[in-house]
Structures are given as structure tokens and as C-alpha cells.
Design a protein around this motif. Structure first.
Motif, PDB file in Angstrom:
ATOM      1  N   TYR A  58       0.833  -1.202   0.000  1.00 60.34           N
ATOM      2  CA  TYR A  58       0.000   0.000   0.000  1.00 60.34           C
ATOM      3  C   TYR A  58       0.875   1.262   0.000  1.00 60.34           C
ATOM      4  CZ  TYR A  58      -3.236   3.644   1.158  1.00 60.34           C
ATOM      5  OH  TYR A  58      -3.949   4.809   1.119  1.00 60.34           O
ATOM      6  N   LEU A  59       1.855   1.298   0.884  1.00 64.05           N
ATOM      7  CA  LEU A  59       2.740   2.461   0.962  1.00 64.05           C
ATOM      8  C   LEU A  59       3.472   2.681  -0.357  1.00 64.05           C
ATOM      9  CD1 LEU A  59       4.078   1.911   4.569  1.00 64.05           C
ATOM     10  CD2 LEU A  59       2.785   3.919   3.800  1.00 64.05           C
ATOM     11  N   SER A  61       2.375   1.900  -3.252  1.00 64.46           N
ATOM     12  CA  SER A  61       1.395   2.434  -4.208  1.00 64.46           C
ATOM     13  C   SER A  61       1.149   3.925  -3.988  1.00 64.46           C
ATOM     14  CB  SER A  61       0.076   1.656  -4.124  1.00 64.46           C
ATOM     15  OG  SER A  61      -0.700   2.059  -3.003  1.00 64.46           O
ATOM     16  N   GLU A  62       1.484   4.398  -2.782  1.00 67.28           N
ATOM     17  CA  GLU A  62       1.369   5.819  -2.445  1.00 67.28           C
ATOM     18  C   GLU A  62       2.714   6.533  -2.641  1.00 67.28           C
ATOM     19  OE1 GLU A  62      -1.604   7.469  -1.264  1.00 67.28           O
ATOM     20  OE2 GLU A  62      -2.368   5.626  -2.193  1.00 67.28           O
ATOM     21  N   ASN A  63       3.607   5.876  -3.355  1.00 69.00           N
ATOM     22  CA  ASN A  63       4.928   6.424  -3.707  1.00 69.00           C
ATOM     23  C   ASN A  63       5.878   6.602  -2.533  1.00 69.00           C
ATOM     24  OD1 ASN A  63       4.277   6.573  -6.496  1.00 69.00           O
ATOM     25  ND2 ASN A  63       3.042   8.382  -6.027  1.00 69.00           N
ATOM     26  N   ALA A  81       2.685   7.696   8.524  1.00 64.44           N
ATOM     27  CA  ALA A  81       1.716   8.110   7.506  1.00 64.44           C
ATOM     28  C   ALA A  81       0.294   8.169   8.041  1.00 64.44           C
ATOM     29  CB  ALA A  81       1.788   7.156   6.314  1.00 64.44           C
ATOM     30  N   ILE A  83      -1.576   5.619   8.845  1.00 61.68           N
ATOM     31  CA  ILE A  83      -2.363   4.465   8.416  1.00 61.68           C
ATOM     32  C   ILE A  83      -2.743   3.620   9.620  1.00 61.68           C
ATOM     33  CG2 ILE A  83      -2.303   2.319   7.074  1.00 61.68           C
ATOM     34  CD1 ILE A  83      -0.372   3.874   5.153  1.00 61.68           C
ATOM     35  N   ARG A 134     -10.105   2.299   1.680  1.00 52.32           N
ATOM     36  CA  ARG A 134      -9.341   2.724   0.506  1.00 52.32           C
ATOM     37  C   ARG A 134      -9.758   1.949  -0.733  1.00 52.32           C
ATOM     38  NH1 ARG A 134      -9.099   4.964   3.962  1.00 52.32           N
ATOM     39  NH2 ARG A 134      -8.030   6.795   4.628  1.00 52.32           N
TER      40      ARG A 134
END
Length: 142
Positions: A58-59, A61-63, A81, A83, A134
Motif C-alpha cells: 500500500y505504501l 502504491s502511495e509512492n 503516515a 495508516i 481505501r
């Protein structure tokens, strides 16, 4: 044609199943047998493994870029972050998972199972709810 679905969503499917099985095992009305407790520990171990790997995907995918990809580094970045909110519970769960890989003490099993019930399951639930939200926002229903 490549699949546009982010990798974390596929990993999340496996995490959801593992989390559900762990929660189900702990919802027994009666005391668990030693064999069942060993099964709970096994479910905890693979739920923890899938949790940090799903967080990593996930991280990414969030760059988010990692200097070093370790479970502890991923958990730290997820906490930073926002999360996950229960950073200490996650770190303790990671320590317990690592201990369980090398320990076969019945007393340790019971202590870890109590910790799973007291805090780790809630931490896993928090991650489940975050990622489920999400996924729905992305238009991919559960």
C-alpha cells in the motif's frame, strides 16, 4: 493489457481471509485446547506476515520509498503516515511473531494469545478497516 489493480488490493484479499480466520479462532465460547492454541499462534503468525506485506504494498502504491524493507521499517512508516494508530501494539505484535517462530513454550503461547486478544486483534482490525475504506474509495468493492 496489464491489470490496473494495485498489488496491495490482491494482498489485502489474503490479509482479510487471514484476519477473519484469526478472529474466528479467538471467538470460541469455550477454553481452547493446546492444539487450538497452537493453531491460533499459527494464524497470528501468518496474519502478521500478510499485514506488514500489505502495508508495504500500500505504501509503495502511495509512492513511499523505503531505504530498507523490513517489517519494522514498514510498520514505522505506516505509523508516520497515519495508516495505523497503535504503533506500539504493532511493534509488540512483530516482536511476538518473531518470538513465536523460535519458542515452543506453552506459557509463552498463552501469554501471546492473551496479547492478541488484548491489543493485536484490534490493531489488525484497524488496518483492515483502513484498507477496506481505501478499496471502496478506489471503486473496488470488497
Amino acid at each position: 493489457m496489464t491489470d490496473p489493480t494495485p498489488r496491495w488490493q490482491y494482498r489485502f484479499d489474503n490479509y482479510r481471509r487471514a484476519f477473519s480466520l484469526l478472529r474466528e479462532a479467538l471467538e470460541q465460547e469455550r477454553p481452547l485446547t493446546q492444539l487450538e492454541e497452537e493453531g491460533v499462534i499459527q494464524r497470528f503468525e501468518y496474519t502478521m506476515e500478510l499485514a506488514w506485506k500489505t502495508l508495504k504494498d500500500y505504501l509503495e502504491s502511495e509512492n513511499v520509498v523505503f531505504d530498507q524493507i523490513t517489517p519494522r521499517a514498514v510498520i514505522r512508516r505506516a505509523f508516520e503516515a497515519g495508516i495505523i494508530q497503535q504503533g506500539e501494539a504493532w511493534q509488540n505484535a512483530l516482536d511476538a511473531r518473531n518470538r513465536m517462530s523460535h519458542t515452543y513454550s506453552f506459557e509463552t503461547f498463552e501469554r501471546v494469545i492473551a496479547d492478541i486478544r488484548a491489543s493485536y486483534l484490534a490493531a489488525f482490525a484497524e488496518l483492515h478497516e483502513f484498507l477496506l475504506a481505501r478499496r471502496i474509495e478506489a471503486g473496488n468493492m470488497p
